[in-house]
Design a protein around this motif. Sequence first.
Motif, PDB file in Angstrom:
ATOM      1  N   GLN A   1       0.802  -1.415  -0.082  1.00 34.75           N
ATOM      2  CA  GLN A   1       0.020   0.009   0.054  1.00 34.75           C
ATOM      3  C   GLN A   1       0.859   1.280  -0.065  1.00 34.75           C
ATOM      4  OE1 GLN A   1      -3.351  -0.180   2.516  1.00 34.75           O
ATOM      5  NE2 GLN A   1      -3.910   1.764   1.909  1.00 34.75           N
ATOM      6  N   THR A   2       2.176   1.225   0.542  1.00 33.94           N
ATOM      7  CA  THR A   2       2.913   2.382   0.627  1.00 33.94           C
ATOM      8  C   THR A   2       3.558   2.608  -0.734  1.00 33.94           C
ATOM      9  OG1 THR A   2       4.612   0.922   1.680  1.00 33.94           O
ATOM     10  CG2 THR A   2       2.989   2.239   3.128  1.00 33.94           C
ATOM     11  N   ASP A   3       3.543   1.773  -1.515  1.00 34.07           N
ATOM     12  CA  ASP A   3       4.495   1.942  -2.935  1.00 34.07           C
ATOM     13  C   ASP A   3       4.032   3.043  -3.704  1.00 34.07           C
ATOM     14  OD1 ASP A   3       5.908  -0.545  -2.398  1.00 34.07           O
ATOM     15  OD2 ASP A   3       4.746  -1.558  -3.669  1.00 34.07           O
ATOM     16  N   ILE A   4       5.048   3.747  -4.127  1.00 34.68           N
ATOM     17  CA  ILE A   4       4.596   4.926  -5.005  1.00 34.68           C
ATOM     18  C   ILE A   4       5.579   4.651  -6.477  1.00 34.68           C
ATOM     19  CG2 ILE A   4       5.049   7.365  -5.494  1.00 34.68           C
ATOM     20  CD1 ILE A   4       4.986   7.708  -2.412  1.00 34.68           C
ATOM     21  N   VAL A   5       4.868   5.076  -7.380  1.00 30.70           N
ATOM     22  CA  VAL A   5       5.529   4.693  -8.896  1.00 30.70           C
ATOM     23  C   VAL A   5       5.412   5.797  -9.635  1.00 30.70           C
ATOM     24  CG1 VAL A   5       5.426   2.133  -8.876  1.00 30.70           C
ATOM     25  CG2 VAL A   5       3.687   3.503  -9.589  1.00 30.70           C
ATOM     26  N   ASP A   6       6.303   6.047 -10.704  1.00 34.60           N
ATOM     27  CA  ASP A   6       6.146   7.236 -11.433  1.00 34.60           C
ATOM     28  C   ASP A   6       5.027   6.932 -12.456  1.00 34.60           C
ATOM     29  OD1 ASP A   6       8.428   8.497 -10.565  1.00 34.60           O
ATOM     30  OD2 ASP A   6       9.760   7.041 -11.802  1.00 34.60           O
ATOM     31  N   LEU A   7       5.020   5.741 -13.010  1.00 34.55           N
ATOM     32  CA  LEU A   7       3.890   5.606 -13.792  1.00 34.55           C
ATOM     33  C   LEU A   7       2.998   4.262 -13.612  1.00 34.55           C
ATOM     34  CD1 LEU A   7       5.579   6.114 -17.490  1.00 34.55           C
ATOM     35  CD2 LEU A   7       4.481   7.744 -15.982  1.00 34.55           C
ATOM     36  N   LEU A   8       1.545   4.248 -13.619  1.00 38.82           N
ATOM     37  CA  LEU A   8       0.682   3.109 -13.645  1.00 38.82           C
ATOM     38  C   LEU A   8       0.252   3.061 -15.193  1.00 38.82           C
ATOM     39  CD1 LEU A   8      -0.764   0.804 -12.500  1.00 38.82           C
ATOM     40  CD2 LEU A   8      -2.604   2.590 -11.832  1.00 38.82           C
ATOM     41  N   VAL A   9       0.770   2.140 -15.883  1.00 36.50           N
ATOM     42  CA  VAL A   9       0.305   1.903 -17.069  1.00 36.50           C
ATOM     43  C   VAL A   9      -0.909   0.933 -17.203  1.00 36.50           C
ATOM     44  CG1 VAL A   9       0.977   1.035 -19.488  1.00 36.50           C
ATOM     45  CG2 VAL A   9       2.786   2.308 -18.094  1.00 36.50           C
ATOM     46  N   VAL A  10      -1.847   1.362 -17.454  1.00 40.50           N
ATOM     47  CA  VAL A  10      -3.285   0.545 -17.534  1.00 40.50           C
ATOM     48  C   VAL A  10      -3.412  -0.275 -18.991  1.00 40.50           C
ATOM     49  CG1 VAL A  10      -5.710   0.333 -17.019  1.00 40.50           C
ATOM     50  CG2 VAL A  10      -4.128   1.947 -16.055  1.00 40.50           C
ATOM     51  N   GLY A  11      -3.146  -1.351 -19.193  1.00 44.76           N
ATOM     52  CA  GLY A  11      -3.438  -2.195 -20.578  1.00 44.76           C
ATOM     53  C   GLY A  11      -2.178  -2.585 -20.922  1.00 44.76           C
ATOM     54  N   GLY A  12      -2.294  -4.002 -21.218  1.00 45.49           N
ATOM     55  CA  GLY A  12      -1.342  -4.946 -21.746  1.00 45.49           C
ATOM     56  C   GLY A  12      -1.255  -5.381 -23.179  1.00 45.49           C
ATOM     57  N   GLY A  13      -1.630  -4.527 -23.950  1.00 44.72           N
ATOM     58  CA  GLY A  13      -1.501  -4.509 -25.291  1.00 44.72           C
ATOM     59  C   GLY A  13      -0.109  -3.772 -26.004  1.00 44.72           C
ATOM     60  N   ILE A  14       0.060  -3.871 -26.989  1.00 47.09           N
ATOM     61  CA  ILE A  14       1.134  -3.359 -27.840  1.00 47.09           C
ATOM     62  C   ILE A  14       1.761  -1.975 -27.261  1.00 47.09           C
ATOM     63  CG2 ILE A  14       0.076  -2.527 -29.890  1.00 47.09           C
ATOM     64  CD1 ILE A  14       3.826  -4.107 -29.307  1.00 47.09           C
ATOM     65  N   ASN A  15       0.593  -1.032 -27.173  1.00 43.02           N
ATOM     66  CA  ASN A  15       1.082   0.424 -26.814  1.00 43.02           C
ATOM     67  C   ASN A  15       1.327   0.526 -25.341  1.00 43.02           C
ATOM     68  OD1 ASN A  15       0.472   1.296 -29.437  1.00 43.02           O
ATOM     69  ND2 ASN A  15      -1.831   1.789 -28.945  1.00 43.02           N
ATOM     70  N   GLY A  16       0.629  -0.207 -24.508  1.00 41.46           N
ATOM     71  CA  GLY A  16       0.896  -0.292 -23.009  1.00 41.46           C
ATOM     72  C   GLY A  16       2.372  -0.835 -22.770  1.00 41.46           C
ATOM     73  N   ALA A  17       2.585  -2.121 -23.384  1.00 44.37           N
ATOM     74  CA  ALA A  17       3.811  -2.790 -23.168  1.00 44.37           C
ATOM     75  C   ALA A  17       4.869  -1.826 -23.887  1.00 44.37           C
ATOM     76  CB  ALA A  17       3.909  -4.229 -23.764  1.00 44.37           C
ATOM     77  N   GLY A  18       4.774  -1.337 -24.940  1.00 48.53           N
ATOM     78  CA  GLY A  18       5.808  -0.286 -25.558  1.00 48.53           C
ATOM     79  C   GLY A  18       6.080   0.719 -24.756  1.00 48.53           C
ATOM     80  N   ILE A  19       5.353   1.221 -23.978  1.00 52.23           N
ATOM     81  CA  ILE A  19       5.330   2.487 -23.112  1.00 52.23           C
ATOM     82  C   ILE A  19       6.149   2.116 -22.020  1.00 52.23           C
ATOM     83  CG2 ILE A  19       4.080   4.202 -21.768  1.00 52.23           C
ATOM     84  CD1 ILE A  19       2.137   4.503 -24.031  1.00 52.23           C
ATOM     85  N   ALA A  20       5.480   1.049 -21.368  1.00 48.89           N
ATOM     86  CA  ALA A  20       6.287   0.581 -20.045  1.00 48.89           C
ATOM     87  C   ALA A  20       7.908   0.318 -20.425  1.00 48.89           C
ATOM     88  CB  ALA A  20       5.692  -0.737 -19.637  1.00 48.89           C
ATOM     89  N   ARG A  21       7.802  -0.344 -21.717  1.00 50.75           N
ATOM     90  CA  ARG A  21       9.393  -0.646 -21.858  1.00 50.75           C
ATOM     91  C   ARG A  21      10.218   0.709 -22.020  1.00 50.75           C
ATOM     92  NH1 ARG A  21      11.907  -1.670 -27.769  1.00 50.75           N
ATOM     93  NH2 ARG A  21      13.889  -2.364 -27.265  1.00 50.75           N
ATOM     94  N   ASP A  22       9.752   1.443 -22.690  1.00 49.24           N
ATOM     95  CA  ASP A  22      10.539   2.769 -22.987  1.00 49.24           C
ATOM     96  C   ASP A  22      10.818   3.590 -21.614  1.00 49.24           C
ATOM     97  OD1 ASP A  22      11.020   5.550 -23.727  1.00 49.24           O
ATOM     98  OD2 ASP A  22      10.438   5.044 -26.032  1.00 49.24           O
ATOM     99  N   ALA A  23       9.782   3.739 -20.868  1.00 50.68           N
ATOM    100  CA  ALA A  23       9.697   4.588 -19.595  1.00 50.68           C
ATOM    101  C   ALA A  23      10.669   3.753 -18.682  1.00 50.68           C
ATOM    102  CB  ALA A  23       8.217   4.604 -19.108  1.00 50.68           C
ATOM    103  N   ALA A  24      10.707   2.647 -18.722  1.00 40.82           N
ATOM    104  CA  ALA A  24      11.538   1.860 -17.592  1.00 40.82           C
ATOM    105  C   ALA A  24      12.843   2.049 -18.038  1.00 40.82           C
ATOM    106  CB  ALA A  24      11.275   0.381 -17.695  1.00 40.82           C
ATOM    107  N   GLY A  25      13.132   1.951 -19.346  1.00 37.81           N
ATOM    108  CA  GLY A  25      14.581   2.229 -19.961  1.00 37.81           C
ATOM    109  C   GLY A  25      14.963   3.673 -19.761  1.00 37.81           C
ATOM    110  N   ARG A  26      14.098   4.594 -19.399  1.00 36.64           N
ATOM    111  CA  ARG A  26      14.503   6.031 -19.217  1.00 36.64           C
ATOM    112  C   ARG A  26      14.619   6.287 -17.541  1.00 36.64           C
ATOM    113  NH1 ARG A  26      12.036  10.199 -23.706  1.00 36.64           N
ATOM    114  NH2 ARG A  26      11.389   8.661 -25.352  1.00 36.64           N
TER     115      ARG A  26
END
Length: 530
Positions: free
Chosen positions: A21-46
């Motif tokens: 419950q105390t976790d804080i993240v920069d991005l919560l990506v909702v959706g595991g299709g190609i766009n969501g997965a692509g954004i998660a990859r790019d953002a994590a790499g940054r």
Amino acid sequence: MWRNDRLFSSDLPHEDDAVEQTDIVDLLVVGGGINGAGIARDAAGRGLTVLLCEQDDLAAHTSSSSTKLIHGGLRYLEHYEFSLVRKALQEREVLLKAAPHIISPLRFVMPHMPHLRPAWMIRAGLFLYDHLSKREVLPGSRGITFSSHPSGIPLKKFLKKGFVYSDASVQDARLVVLNAMDARERGATILTKTRLIEATQGAQYWDASLLCTLTGKTTHVKARCVINAAGPWVASLLHGALQTSAQHQIRLVKGSHIVTKRLFDHDHAYIFQNPDNRIVFAIPYEKDFTLIGTTDVEYQGDPASVTISNEEIAYLCESVSRYFEATVTPAQVVWTYAGVRPLLEEEVDNPAAVTRDYKLELHTGQNQAPVLSVFGGKITTYRRLAEEACDQLQSLFSYMKPSWTAHAPLPGGDIERADITEFLRVFQQRHPWLPAALAQRYAHAYGTRAERMLAGIKDIAGLGELFGADLYAAEVHYLVQQEWAITVDDILWRRSKLGLHLLANGDTEAVARLAAWLAEQKIAVEPAVA
């Protein structure tokens, strides 16, 4: 603290993996299709902390229901979408180098029907297609005579000439999984079977509640920004859990496909022009089959429950039968699938003319945590979309690193000179005990990651139980541990298309054996859906 170094064995949402419950993240990506997965990859790499949640499986809907092509979109030139085609052609080259194991060059044959489009128009279109973007991998277009080209053999004899041009085929669901894998390896957490049920927008954070549909457990996370990459559900998510409005809207268009036993013996695909000005592809698929599609039909129902209609099956059969000497009938269809494309809304009547481009809408209101929503898009341009999405977030996260994905291989794609042929030759030398067909499938599905799957295995017996269609326990174990596979369908219809081979051969016992194995491993099992 957020555990960036946590790499779950499979990121399955087990109770002990729950987000605190105390976790804080920069991005919560909702959706595991190609766009969501692509954004998660790019953002994590940054350097951003990223949590992606997907209510079903990765690529469970639209992203596994494509025509399996990485292409510029030749027909979009008729709608003057030169910018979209150029962008897609540029991305085609990038992706061919990033994932040469799952993306393969493919030559397309377009028979000439003079009463539909004059030859000069086709030549002009193909000239543009060849030159809108620099080509380094694929050959250009040319005219052919069917009497001297193998693609002419299955065609009706009145067809004398045509054109050949280049695009590429892709294992679409695997492309999504590889992006998710790369995101995880760069620090992101990927939770499948996990649905966003509520999100409260505060001044600094979104307070989000996530429901794991396997365990029934609700957990909470604070996110500095929400990425709405829910595809066909992008609008309902905005109006529902996020309680946010948007300028853009989507138009749901159903695209359906049929698969038959192999209709021709060569390795080219066909693009057929129809009297209604639509085009239909006939593509070599999974070696033993032909993939035919797609349709464009307005859709109003639940995107999760989309199915092909008898009218669409008849339409696709009639479309290719105008060109093939042997009539294709609905009785020859061994499998069908349909998906809902969330296209950017435009004031056009014809669904086929709706743009395949995308819009990104970022809300950064005063004293409100931001949300970025993705409207539209196509699988070919997903990487560019993800890059642009992260660029828009730069002002929110000063510590973000610059863009990086344009020259980075996807997992398994780190193949020297992107030469899959040479890679396969060496792979077979390293594992001479593997049957040739199995070695080829492993190489094209997993690339260099196949070595991880085969670590310590020295013979066929080491692969473990054979379920059917050359699916062994070692591969299933790898898919469960590394690729979020939970159900029979995840394995047979998304991580692979072995379900199609089992279906065509009537091997229902293989499905039962696989389900029993998963149950023994205490992994959730759901019935396979053909």
